[in-house]
Write an enzyme that holds these catalytic residues in place. Structure first.
Site, PDB file in Angstrom:
ATOM      1  N   GLU A   1       2.538  -0.916   4.625  1.00 53.56           N
ATOM      2  CA  GLU A   1       2.133   0.493   4.198  1.00 53.56           C
ATOM      3  C   GLU A   1       3.427   1.191   4.019  1.00 53.56           C
ATOM      4  OE1 GLU A   1      -0.427   2.168   3.607  1.00 53.56           O
ATOM      5  OE2 GLU A   1      -2.198   1.201   4.537  1.00 53.56           O
TER       6      GLU A   1
ATOM      7  N   ASP B   1      -3.648   2.166  -4.772  1.00 55.34           N
ATOM      8  CA  ASP B   1      -2.253   2.049  -4.247  1.00 55.34           C
ATOM      9  C   ASP B   1      -1.531   0.651  -4.556  1.00 55.34           C
ATOM     10  OD1 ASP B   1      -4.459   1.295  -2.270  1.00 55.34           O
ATOM     11  OD2 ASP B   1      -2.722   1.364  -0.749  1.00 55.34           O
TER      12      ASP B   1
ATOM     13  N   HIS C   1       0.895  -1.075  -0.147  1.00 55.76           N
ATOM     14  CA  HIS C   1      -0.073   0.093  -0.008  1.00 55.76           C
ATOM     15  C   HIS C   1       0.838   1.185   0.042  1.00 55.76           C
ATOM     16  CE1 HIS C   1      -3.409  -2.346   1.856  1.00 55.76           C
ATOM     17  NE2 HIS C   1      -2.437  -3.062   2.346  1.00 55.76           N
ATOM     18  N   TYR C   2       0.293   2.254  -0.597  1.00 57.37           N
ATOM     19  CA  TYR C   2       0.872   3.713   0.051  1.00 57.37           C
ATOM     20  C   TYR C   2      -0.134   4.371   0.982  1.00 57.37           C
ATOM     21  CZ  TYR C   2      -1.907   6.132  -3.855  1.00 57.37           C
ATOM     22  OH  TYR C   2      -2.764   6.242  -4.573  1.00 57.37           O
ATOM     23  N   THR C   3       0.631   5.168   1.956  1.00 54.19           N
ATOM     24  CA  THR C   3      -0.348   5.792   2.902  1.00 54.19           C
ATOM     25  C   THR C   3      -1.290   6.951   2.534  1.00 54.19           C
ATOM     26  OG1 THR C   3       1.336   7.125   3.662  1.00 54.19           O
ATOM     27  CG2 THR C   3       1.389   5.240   4.504  1.00 54.19           C
TER      28      THR C   3
ATOM     29  N   HIS D   1      -2.663  -3.455  -3.268  1.00 51.99           N
ATOM     30  CA  HIS D   1      -3.851  -3.028  -2.585  1.00 51.99           C
ATOM     31  C   HIS D   1      -5.023  -3.181  -3.924  1.00 51.99           C
ATOM     32  CE1 HIS D   1      -6.633  -0.864   0.490  1.00 51.99           C
ATOM     33  NE2 HIS D   1      -6.997  -2.099   0.022  1.00 51.99           N
TER      34      HIS D   1
END
Lengths: 262, 262
Positions: B103, B160, B40-42, B150
């Site tokens: 993340e 993401d 994921h990216y936050t 994700h």
């Protein structure tokens, strides 16, 4: 000099130790156990054969409960995945091995004879052991009562275990599984007896309860198997897979917010 | 007399405490509950990411900062974190219970007058991500085709880790399969003569692992899914429209013999 040597040594160690440095000072509030379901099975065989099958074969379970003596064996750590559920579904969740704990109970299952199919009872001492074990697991992993299920619940087309002789009511009396509130049933039953809901209603309510069931409105083999799995658990005296007023009542009460206390 | 007292005391103990569990035997058939690794990216900076992931409704097992590129462990790998949400891959649904989530601090994208601008991942951060992925994959024996974004498991809902995430670096590190360029070029030439219909794309996307409609129509969900696929394997353009290169990539990835896992 000694200090420098030690430092170099430590750096070297860190270099060959596996993996990057991980800072563990923070912890998430939102987390829980990977075990979300508890699945109950019978082995359909005696203890020695069951133990061999579950320890050496391609299938396994976290626990095996013998009948005589009523002993509990832990075969797979709760944190690991065992192979007991197979292709499975409950309330949008699939492939439940990764998210469940499996208990196999030594019981011969059923036997076909001239008088029809005969099912084997579970000795009370064995059920006492099962209940103690379920209590412990449910507490440790915070598993909700509506997620303590039969193998036949999560795979109704393939499986019938733990069968109609498994005393779900005893687990319900301990608050361990969902159970329809009898008081709420009487009025609804009168209404359902006056007019039985159609097949689509049964399918929709079975789906809402958690089963994977067709929604096409026809009483096909698949739908009958799901009805039989439901009846086997909540009305074990008759699990012929045919829609009837009592089954409608049980489903309706279980699906209403206030009807599924114990 | 002492013995009898001991037996009584033991009996009382077992009555209220947890049941005795015999751990003599172990099942061969077992593995990690962790079957997937989700990236994921936050979409927010480090302090906000840390606060949301530790105090909020969502969480992840790991958080990788950008500057400095520190790895934080927020949830023990044996526990379930809340990072995947409603999700699906190859028959498995609700992947929180069966996955580890990483993340990565990255702002995602920003909409400007010149269009959407996506943020890069610094190389030092990627080095940490790759080291962490390596460690996790080894410990849990996660299959290369189960290292996912994700957006793979929730296309439409999630984008993401986005088109700037360098999946190819993970492939080059031997962590995941990558379509062989030569095979893709060959197939692409063919598909440029005749582009397969939407039903073909849907079937291939399904085979690859996505939850995708099988309607034969290029609806919103199908476009979102194509876009998620393109974002990963052809990040220069991810408009969600079927084209010859996308067809070739899909074809090569779903034909195991042609896939070169470097």
């Amino acid at each position: 000099m000694i200090r420098l040597g030690l430092c170099v040594f430590l750096v070297a160690l860190a270099g060959c130790a596996s993996g990057p440095h991980i800072d563990t000072r923070y912890t998430s509030k939102s987390q829980d156990s990977r075990a979300q379901f508890l699945i109950i099975h019978y082995t359909a065989g005696g203890f020695q054969g069951s133990l061999k099958w579950l320890t050496e074969g391609p299938v396994s379970s976290h626990y095996l409960v013998n009948d005589d003596p009523a002993a509990i064996y832990g075969l797979v750590d709760d944190n690991r995945r065992a192979y007991h559920a197979g292709v499975s579904y409950w309330k949008g969740n699939t492939q439940l091995n990764a998210s469940s704990i499996g208990i196999e109970i030594v019981n011969l299952g059923s036997k076909r004879s001239l008088d029809g199919t005969q099912w084997f009872d579970f000795p009370p001492a064995q059920i006492d052991a099962v209940i103690a074990l379920v209590k412990k697991i449910v507490k440790e992993h915070s598993i909700a009562p509506d997620r303590v299920l039969a193998h036949s619940d999560i795979a109704p087309q393939r499986k019938t275990d733990p069968g109609p002789r498994f005393p779900w009511k005893r687990l319900a009396d301990e608050g361990l599984v969902q159970w329809p509130d009898a008081g709420q049933g009487a009025l609804r039953r009168t209404a359902f007896e006056a007019q039985l809901p159609d097949v689509a209603w049964f399918q929709q309510n079975l789906s809402k309860h958690g089963f994977l069931v067709p929604l096409h409105g026809e009483l096909d083999k698949e739908t009958r198997n799901v009805l039989a799995a439901f009846q086997m658990k909540y009305r074990p005296a008759n699990f012929d897979g045919t829609p009837d007023a009592e089954t409608a009542t049980l489903l309706d009460v279980l699906n209403s917010p206030s009807g599924n206390g114990k | 007399m002492k013995n009898l007292l001991c037996v009584i005391l033991l009996g009382m103990l077992t009555g209220c405490a947890t049941p005795y569990i015999d751990r003599t035997y172990n099942s061969v058939g077992q593995d990690s509950r962790v079957q997937f690794l989700i990236l994921h990216y936050t979409a927010v900076d480090f302090p906000t990411s840390l606060r949301l992931l530790t105090e909020g409704q969502v969480s992840s097992h790991y958080l990788v900062n950008d500057n400095p590129p520190t790895i934080y462990r927020l949830v023990d790998e044996n526990r379930r974190a809340y990072h995947a949400g409603v999700s699906y891959w190859k028959g498995a649904a609700q992947l929180n219970a069966s996955s580890i989530g990483i993340e990565i601090v990255n702002l995602g994208y920003r909409d400007t007058p010149d269009g959407r601008v996506w943020f890069d991942y610094p190389q030092a951060q990627m080095d940490q991500v790759i080291a962490l992925v390596k460690k996790i994959v080894k410990q849990h024996d996660i299959k290369p085709e189960r290292i996912l974004g994700h957006s793979d498991i929730a296309p439409g809902r999630k984008t993401d880790p986005g088109p700037r995430f360098p999946w190819k670096q993970l492939a080059d590190a031997g962590l995941m399969p990558w379509p062989d360029a030569g095979s893709v070029a060959l197939k692409q030439a063919g598909y440029e003569q005749q582009l397969p219909d939407v039903a073909w794309f849907q079937q291939k996307l399904d085979q690859h692992g996505f939850a995708v409609p099988r309607s034969g129509e290029l609806d919103k969900r199908t476009q979102d899914t194509i876009s998620a696929f393109q974002m990963k394997y052809r990040n220069g353009r991810f408009d969600g429209l079927p084209d010859a290169e996308t067809a070739a990539l899909l074809d090569v990835l779903t034909a195991p013999a042609d896939v070169k896992a470097k």
